[in-house]
Design an enzyme around this catalytic site. Structure first.
Site, short mmCIF file in Angstrom:
data_model
loop_
_atom_site.label_atom_id
_atom_site.label_comp_id
_atom_site.label_asym_id
_atom_site.label_seq_id
_atom_site.Cartn_x
_atom_site.Cartn_y
_atom_site.Cartn_z
N SER A 152 24.32 -5.11 -24.98
CA SER A 152 23.76 -4.69 -25.84
C SER A 152 24.36 -5.20 -27.29
O SER A 152 24.51 -6.66 -26.98
CB SER A 152 25.28 -2.74 -25.99
N TYR A 165 33.78 -0.73 -26.56
CA TYR A 165 32.66 -0.87 -25.71
C TYR A 165 31.94 -2.08 -26.09
O TYR A 165 31.42 -2.88 -25.52
CB TYR A 165 31.71 0.05 -27.04
P1 NAD Z 1 23.18 7.81 -21.42
O1 NAD Z 1 24.52 7.99 -21.53
O2 NAD Z 1 21.31 8.72 -21.17
O3 NAD Z 1 22.79 7.66 -19.48
C1 NAD Z 1 24.01 7.16 -19.24
C2 NAD Z 1 23.64 7.50 -17.76
O4 NAD Z 1 24.81 7.39 -16.33
C3 NAD Z 1 23.77 9.62 -17.49
O5 NAD Z 1 22.76 9.66 -16.83
C4 NAD Z 1 25.45 9.41 -16.77
O6 NAD Z 1 25.80 11.17 -16.56
C5 NAD Z 1 24.95 8.32 -16.48
N1 NAD Z 1 26.72 7.81 -15.85
C6 NAD Z 1 27.70 7.62 -16.44
N2 NAD Z 1 28.94 7.90 -16.10
C7 NAD Z 1 28.38 7.63 -14.44
C8 NAD Z 1 28.82 6.85 -13.45
N3 NAD Z 1 30.47 6.90 -13.92
N4 NAD Z 1 28.39 6.69 -12.14
C9 NAD Z 1 27.50 7.25 -12.76
N5 NAD Z 1 26.20 7.89 -13.43
C10 NAD Z 1 27.00 7.52 -14.65
O7 NAD Z 1 22.61 6.17 -21.59
P2 NAD Z 1 21.16 5.44 -22.37
O8 NAD Z 1 21.61 5.43 -23.96
O9 NAD Z 1 20.38 5.56 -21.21
O10 NAD Z 1 22.05 3.74 -22.04
C11 NAD Z 1 21.85 2.83 -20.58
C12 NAD Z 1 22.98 2.13 -21.11
O11 NAD Z 1 22.10 1.17 -22.24
C13 NAD Z 1 24.10 2.09 -21.15
O12 NAD Z 1 24.53 0.76 -20.25
C14 NAD Z 1 24.28 1.58 -22.48
O13 NAD Z 1 25.76 1.48 -23.00
C15 NAD Z 1 23.16 0.53 -22.25
N6 NAD Z 1 23.02 0.60 -24.05
C16 NAD Z 1 22.18 1.73 -25.09
C17 NAD Z 1 21.82 1.78 -25.96
C18 NAD Z 1 21.00 3.37 -27.31
O14 NAD Z 1 20.49 2.90 -28.11
N7 NAD Z 1 20.98 4.09 -26.03
C19 NAD Z 1 21.74 0.56 -26.52
C20 NAD Z 1 21.90 0.24 -26.04
C21 NAD Z 1 23.22 -0.55 -25.16
#
Ligand code: NAD
Length: 272
Positions: A152, A165
């Site tokens: 991130s 985080y």
């Molecule tokens: P999201 O919450 O939509 O998706 C995360 C998924 O992980 C969910 O479907 C959840 O059920 C699953 N999950 C949670 N705990 C789990 C576990 N213990 N075992 C298996 N699955 C599990 O989030 P997102 O926004 O799509 O983020 C995806 C990745 O991208 C994450 O690592 C997040 O930190 C990173 N990220 C997101 C953003 C953003 O703007 N959305 C920005 C930077 C980084």
């Protein structure tokens, strides 16, 4: 010869594949002709994306998996190997923050509960390390493979309010480099490990922090992000797909240990 960005017939495992970013990735892999194993704590979400890919003529399975439990990951790995015989690519997508680990006017850094901090470290760090052990070992059997972590912008420029985080994602950058070196030197130089660092994309985890629920306007935090993003907007999840395909395909076969920001210039801008 033109570089090869293809992933056709590759077996790709996506953790957190039922979520916003990794669901989009899974659909893209399906369209690109890969065999996609969608792993998520929420089987229903994983299965519905797998069904969607299969309906469109792709090949996917949805599996329940908790990335914090090695046995659960091993069970999912067995199912993938039973279905397709091997694993070529792992996307460590499960991750995120939670409100209890976020400071606000009633909760200063001094009072953040240890269990909330621990939860965030576990999900973002342990939750990438354990699947890398299980699926990395399968890649080692064939002497080739590819792991992509999702870091991130926080890893480079810690954001206010989310200390656990930010630190956990900085840990993922470090782990990406560590594992890239270990795989290349001790396992096989054909196993690569890289990461992408998304900037600001509206998802379930951050919608309320960036957009006012009642008015639909940007919150002060959302506005300062836009002001610090030279391209003047949030990203669309689809805009993460080009760099993702690049990093998991032969087009990047001499690249390992890098973290590529996808942030509209946020990390380059000092604000002045
Ligand atoms: P999201 O919450 O939509 O998706 C995360 C998924 O992980 C969910 O479907 C959840 O059920 C699953 N999950 C949670 N705990 C789990 C576990 N213990 N075992 C298996 N699955 C599990 O989030 P997102 O926004 O799509 O983020 C995806 C990745 O991208 C994450 O690592 C997040 O930190 C990173 N990220 C997101 C953003 C953003 O703007 N959305 C920005 C930077 C980084």
């Amino acid at each position: 010869m033109l570089p090869d960005f293809g992933v056709k017939d590759k077996v790709i495992v996506v953790t957190g594949g039922g979520g916003a970013i990794c669901g989009t990735m899974s659909r893209t892999f399906g369209e690109a002709g890969a065999k996609v194993a969608i792993l998520d704590l929420r089987l229903e979400s994983a299965q519905s994306i797998a069904d969607e890919i299969n309906r469109k003529g792709g090949t996917a399975i949805g599996l329940e998996c908790n990335v914090l439990e090695k046995e659960s990951i091993e069970k999912a790995a067995e199912a993938v190997v039973k279905e397709w015989g091997r694993v070529d690519i792992l996307i460590n997508g499960a991750g995120g923050n939670k409100p209890q680990a976020t400071t606000n006017k009633d909760m200063s850094f001094f009072d953040l509960p240890a269990d909330a901090i621990q939860w965030v470290f576990n999900l973002n760090c342990l939750g990438a390390m354990l699947p890398s052990q299980v699926f990395g070992k399968l890649m080692a059997e064939h002497g080739e493979g590819c792991i992509l972590n999702i870091s991130s912008m926080n890893a480079f420029r810690p954001l206010t309010r989310i200390p656990a985080y930010s630190a956990a994602k900085a840990g993922i950058n470090n782990f990406t480099q560590w594992l890239a070196v270990d795989m290349a030197k001790n396992v096989s130089p054909k196993i690569r490990v890289n990461a992408i660092a998304p900037g600001f994309f509206i998802g379930n985890q951050n919608r309320d922090l960036l957009i006012d629920k009642e008015t639909g306007d940007l919150t002060p935090r959302g506005k300062s992000i836009i002001d610090l993003t030279p391209m003047n907007r949030f990203g669309e999840f689809e805009e993460l797909m080009g760099v993702t395909l690049f990093l998991i395909s032969p087009a990047s076969q001499f690249i390992t240990g890098v973290v590529i920001p996808v942030d509209g210039g946020f990390s380059s801008f000092s604000g002045v």
